[in-house]
Design a protein around this motif. Structure first.
Motif, short mmCIF file in Angstrom:
data_model
loop_
_atom_site.label_atom_id
_atom_site.label_comp_id
_atom_site.label_asym_id
_atom_site.label_seq_id
_atom_site.Cartn_x
_atom_site.Cartn_y
_atom_site.Cartn_z
N MET A 373 41.51 -2.76 -22.54
CA MET A 373 42.60 -2.26 -23.37
C MET A 373 42.37 -1.95 -24.90
O MET A 373 42.12 -3.34 -25.31
CB MET A 373 44.03 -2.99 -22.95
CG MET A 373 44.32 -3.46 -21.67
SD MET A 373 44.84 -1.47 -21.00
CE MET A 373 46.08 -0.98 -21.77
N VAL A 374 42.04 -0.87 -25.29
CA VAL A 374 41.58 -0.81 -26.50
C VAL A 374 42.74 -0.11 -27.63
O VAL A 374 43.46 0.32 -27.27
CB VAL A 374 40.31 0.43 -26.48
CG1 VAL A 374 39.31 -0.17 -25.74
CG2 VAL A 374 41.04 1.51 -25.91
N HIS A 375 42.62 -0.63 -28.83
CA HIS A 375 43.48 -0.15 -29.92
C HIS A 375 42.72 1.25 -30.57
O HIS A 375 41.67 1.36 -30.79
CB HIS A 375 43.49 -1.10 -31.11
CG HIS A 375 44.00 -2.33 -30.85
ND1 HIS A 375 45.38 -2.46 -30.67
CD2 HIS A 375 43.35 -3.51 -30.28
CE1 HIS A 375 45.63 -3.57 -30.38
NE2 HIS A 375 44.49 -4.48 -30.24
N VAL A 376 43.63 2.21 -30.41
CA VAL A 376 43.13 3.59 -30.91
C VAL A 376 44.04 4.05 -32.20
O VAL A 376 45.27 3.79 -32.13
CB VAL A 376 43.26 4.63 -29.79
CG1 VAL A 376 42.76 6.10 -30.28
CG2 VAL A 376 42.59 4.15 -28.63
N GLU A 377 43.40 4.54 -33.28
CA GLU A 377 43.87 4.81 -34.53
C GLU A 377 43.60 6.29 -34.70
O GLU A 377 42.43 6.81 -34.37
CB GLU A 377 43.59 3.94 -35.41
CG GLU A 377 44.11 2.90 -35.45
CD GLU A 377 43.84 1.75 -36.64
OE1 GLU A 377 43.20 2.11 -37.65
OE2 GLU A 377 44.14 0.63 -36.78
N LYS A 378 44.51 7.06 -35.12
CA LYS A 378 44.22 8.30 -35.77
C LYS A 378 44.57 8.34 -37.44
O LYS A 378 45.49 8.57 -38.11
CB LYS A 378 45.15 9.26 -35.26
CG LYS A 378 44.87 10.88 -35.34
CD LYS A 378 45.72 11.71 -34.57
CE LYS A 378 44.93 12.91 -34.50
NZ LYS A 378 45.85 13.98 -33.56
N ASN A 392 42.83 -10.47 -24.99
CA ASN A 392 43.79 -11.09 -23.92
C ASN A 392 44.13 -10.48 -22.76
O ASN A 392 44.45 -11.03 -21.71
CB ASN A 392 45.01 -11.57 -24.62
CG ASN A 392 45.06 -12.31 -26.02
OD1 ASN A 392 44.30 -13.31 -25.86
ND2 ASN A 392 45.80 -12.08 -26.81
N ALA A 393 43.84 -9.02 -22.81
CA ALA A 393 44.00 -8.31 -21.81
C ALA A 393 42.91 -7.79 -20.91
O ALA A 393 42.95 -7.04 -19.99
CB ALA A 393 44.68 -6.93 -21.86
N ARG A 394 41.58 -8.54 -21.37
CA ARG A 394 40.32 -8.10 -20.71
C ARG A 394 40.09 -8.85 -19.26
O ARG A 394 40.55 -9.87 -19.06
CB ARG A 394 39.04 -8.80 -21.56
CG ARG A 394 37.65 -8.76 -21.03
CD ARG A 394 36.62 -8.98 -21.83
NE ARG A 394 36.40 -7.49 -22.82
CZ ARG A 394 35.62 -7.77 -23.90
NH1 ARG A 394 34.94 -8.71 -24.18
NH2 ARG A 394 35.52 -6.72 -24.43
N LYS A 395 39.80 -7.99 -18.59
CA LYS A 395 39.66 -8.31 -17.07
C LYS A 395 38.27 -9.30 -16.77
O LYS A 395 37.43 -9.06 -17.49
CB LYS A 395 39.67 -7.14 -16.15
CG LYS A 395 40.66 -6.23 -16.34
CD LYS A 395 40.23 -4.82 -15.62
CE LYS A 395 41.18 -3.67 -15.79
NZ LYS A 395 41.08 -2.51 -15.10
N ALA A 396 38.78 -10.34 -15.89
CA ALA A 396 37.80 -11.24 -15.53
C ALA A 396 36.64 -10.44 -15.04
O ALA A 396 36.43 -9.72 -14.05
CB ALA A 396 38.17 -12.60 -14.46
#
Length: 669
Positions: A373-378, A392-396
């Motif tokens: 899950m990545v943070h995307v900015e414009k 924290n949302a990274r998959k095992a």
């Protein structure tokens, strides 16, 4: 044309060009065609060259640039250019409003709101209605004098449009590069194999400090003005200052608004939170100022910023979404660019499916993994970018992304030059996107200008095996083209006529079209003018190349490498055999002597025995080279009457030999 007639015509052309420029850039009204405008400008420049005594500092010819500035003087701001305090919440803004009320001790007050544009601050000084100085913000106390570059910005008046102006005043604003122009520059840089520019703001800042003002002019910067300063000005509010700037012909963004209280300010902030994305440049907030000049004086300043103004910053446009996969694109030069493919997400009013990753270093820095899950900015960039990962949302069991080692198009092992971040596919003769990209680059308007040939046709020709390099275009027959999908007799004839017509295109265009890495349109012109023929250029050494003005080591190395490739030399021989232009066509000059051989001369002023064009021809006839601007590489300045003092001063500073007309005549005798 005698001097009196020339003076009258110069004044007439100047007035017309100033008017048409204002109508086009300020009123969005085009009263004459681009062709008519350019022809008038060409006539003006020619007359000013012949009669320099009538050339003024506010001439429309200043818009095209041409002067070279090796170093910028510094100037101490009469009024310091302080930064503004920032606030990021409406609660903080309301607290600031309470401090304003307290500082004014119960007086009624109002605010003036403006969008905070993401550009570069500039201070413009006017004396007797004419622009005399442009200065960057610098450290807020002292800035760099970039007047010559500022004059190339067509929305900055060289002289004001009204008779109602003080003897001296200062206008402050924000120089910016419109997104559309930024995209065009990056598209050309990509085609030339050059590193892409990061964002419009940084590009505008770098452009203002360029040494060659003619290059600055081509960037097409713009400027919004937002402040009117000076002593004894007949204004009592910031709003009156803005109205006066508009009246004098300055480019003021029409997005401002006067607000009666903090609630109206908050409504203005809400109104522009989404609407700002429709503007031609980036904005990152709102500037709120107390409108009354007297009340501004009452509130005063802290050590760093005014108490009567503040910037409200919008939160950075960001979203969180899943990284589905990373794909790789191969450009014309073989540069491999990774692209993040995302689960679609709404961001800044658009649906985002892809984001820039730039290179392997960026992927490693972010420690990206498929499924993150990545943070995307414009932000200032044109396409969104990934700025971080939600760990924290990274998959095992997820594994770091391994950058590919082979070209995704042809399977060739990728290379990465020392000191560069980008991986390249070296198979420029067999990698499909590189071949098709090189042909598309060659046919563009600024190169061979084959407008009847487009990307789709290139694809068809390549897939049929008819074209594998640009020289193959000139072997195409009627039957070859006619068999292509969508082609009929007329369209086939038009394509073949377009290819044939490209044989008349000048050398510098064809040189640019060859696609030598780092050789853009301007560099191609300089190389063509210096070496005159492709044969001389192809034999030039690294040392000879870096002697050419503005040709650095990187460009020189690329040119040498290009001509060391036997296949490239064979390609050029095929194009020469087909009749393309590979030398600069110049009128023949009768060579009278070698008295000036190897010397570069600048001509300035009015002469008794020569016209301006005539003395230039005489220099060439005696082996000399005429250049337009003073630099360290100029040998001689031929000084006539009424020569500008700035040019003389610069020549003296650089140690350039200055001679009179009489001394020049003796030199060539």
């Amino acid at each position: 044309m005698n001097a009196a007639e020339a003076q009258k015509r110069i004044q007439e052309l100047s007035e017309k060009l100033h008017y048409y420029n204002h109508q086009y850039y300020q009123e969005s009204v085009s009263e004459v065609s681009d062709y008519e405008f350019d022809k008038m400008l060409e006539e003006l420049i020619k007359l000013e060259d012949e009669f320099p005594q009538f050339k003024s500092d506010d001439s429309p010819s200043q818009r095209v640039g041409g002067d070279i500035t090796k170093s910028f003087e510094t100037f101490e701001h009469i009024i310091p250019m302080l930064s503004l305090g920032n606030t990021y919440s409406k609660e903080e803004l309301e607290d600031w409003d309470k401090r304003v009320a307290k500082g004014l001790d119960g007086e009624a007050y109002e605010y003036f709101c403006e969008l905070k544009f993401d550009g570069v601050a500039i201070s413009l000084h006017y004396e007797d209605g004419k622009l005399v100085r442009g200065v960057t913000r610098g450290d807020g106390t002292r800035g760099d004098v970039i007047t010559t570059n500022a004059k190339t910005i067509r929305t900055i008046p060289l002289k004001v449009r009204t008779e109602d102006f003080p003897a001296y005043f200062e206008a402050r604003g924000e120089v910016f590069l419109p997104r559309e122009n930024f995209n065009a520059i990056n598209k050309e840089r990509e085609a030339n194999g050059e590193e892409l520019l990061a964002n419009p703001r940084n590009t505008a800042s770098g452009t203002l400090k360029m040494q060659d003002s003619s290059v600055v002019a081509k960037r097409k910067l713009d400027c919004y003005l937002y402040s009117y300063n000076g002593e004894n000005l007949s204004i009592t509010s910031h709003e009156e200052g803005i109205k006066q700037l508009e009246k004098m012909g300055f480019n003021v963004s029409p997005t401002y608004k006067k607000c009666g209280d903090i609630n109206q300010v908050l409504a203005y902030i809400n109104e522009w939170e989404e609407k700002r994305h429709t503007l031609p440049l980036d904005t990152d907030g709102i500037v709120i100022k107390v409108n009354s000049k007297d009340q501004q004086q009452t509130l005063g300043f802290t050590a760093k910023s005014p108490r009567w103004a503040i910037a409200y910053k919008y939160k950075t446009e960001s979203a969180v979404t899943e990284l589905k996969e990373i794909t790789y694109q191969v450009g014309r030069t073989g540069a491999v660019t990774p692209v993040a493919n995302l689960v679609p997400v709404q961001l800044a009013g658009t649906t985002v499916k892809r984001a820039s990753l730039h290179n392997a270093n960026e992927i490693a820095r972010l420690d990206l993994r498929i499924g993150d899950m990545v943070h995307v900015e414009k932000g200032g960039e044109i396409i969104p970018k990934i700025t971080g990962v939600d760990l924290n949302a990274r998959k095992a069991g997820s594994k770091p992304v391994e950058y590919l080692t082979q070209c995704p198009e042809c399977g060739t092992e990728l290379v990465r030059a020392e000191g560069e971040a980008v991986h390249y596919c070296p198979n420029d003769k067999g990698c499909p996107p590189q071949i098709k990209g090189s042909i598309a680059h060659f046919i563009q308007r600024k190169a061979a200008d084959i407008d009847s040939l487009g990307d789709r046709t290139i694809e068809l020709l390549y897939d049929k095996g008819l074209v594998k390099n640009v020289a193959d275009l000139y072997d195409l027959s009627f039957e070859d083209v006619y068999q292509l999908e969508g082609f009929k007799e007329l369209s086939t004839e038009n394509l073949l006529k377009g290819i044939e017509a490209s044989k008349e295109i000048p050398f510098e265009n064809i040189l640019f079209g060859l696609g030598i890495r780092f050789v853009g349109r301007t560099v191609a012109e300089k190389l063509a003018q210096h070496f005159k023929t492709i044969d001389r250029l192809s034999e030039a050494t690294y040392e000879e190349l870096v002697e050419v003005p503005e040709i650095g080591g990187r460009i020189a190395e690329s040119v040498v490498n290009y001509f060391n490739d036997p296949d490239k030399r064979e390609l050029i021989e095929r194009l020469k055999a087909k009749g393309l232009q590979f030398e600069v066509v110049e009128e023949e000059n009768q060579q009278l002597s070698n008295a000036l051989e190897g010397k570069s001369l600048v001509v300035s002023g009015v002469f008794t025995n020569y016209g301006r064009d005539e003395i230039k021809e005489v220099i060439k006839q005696h082996g000399g080279k005429v250049v337009s601007a003073i630099s360290g590489k100029v040998d001689i300045l031929v000084a006539g009457e009424n020569m500008g003092p700035a040019k003389k001063e610069k020549a003296e500073k650089l140690g350039v030999q200055i001679i009179s007309e009489e001394e020049f005549t003796k030199m060539i005798s």
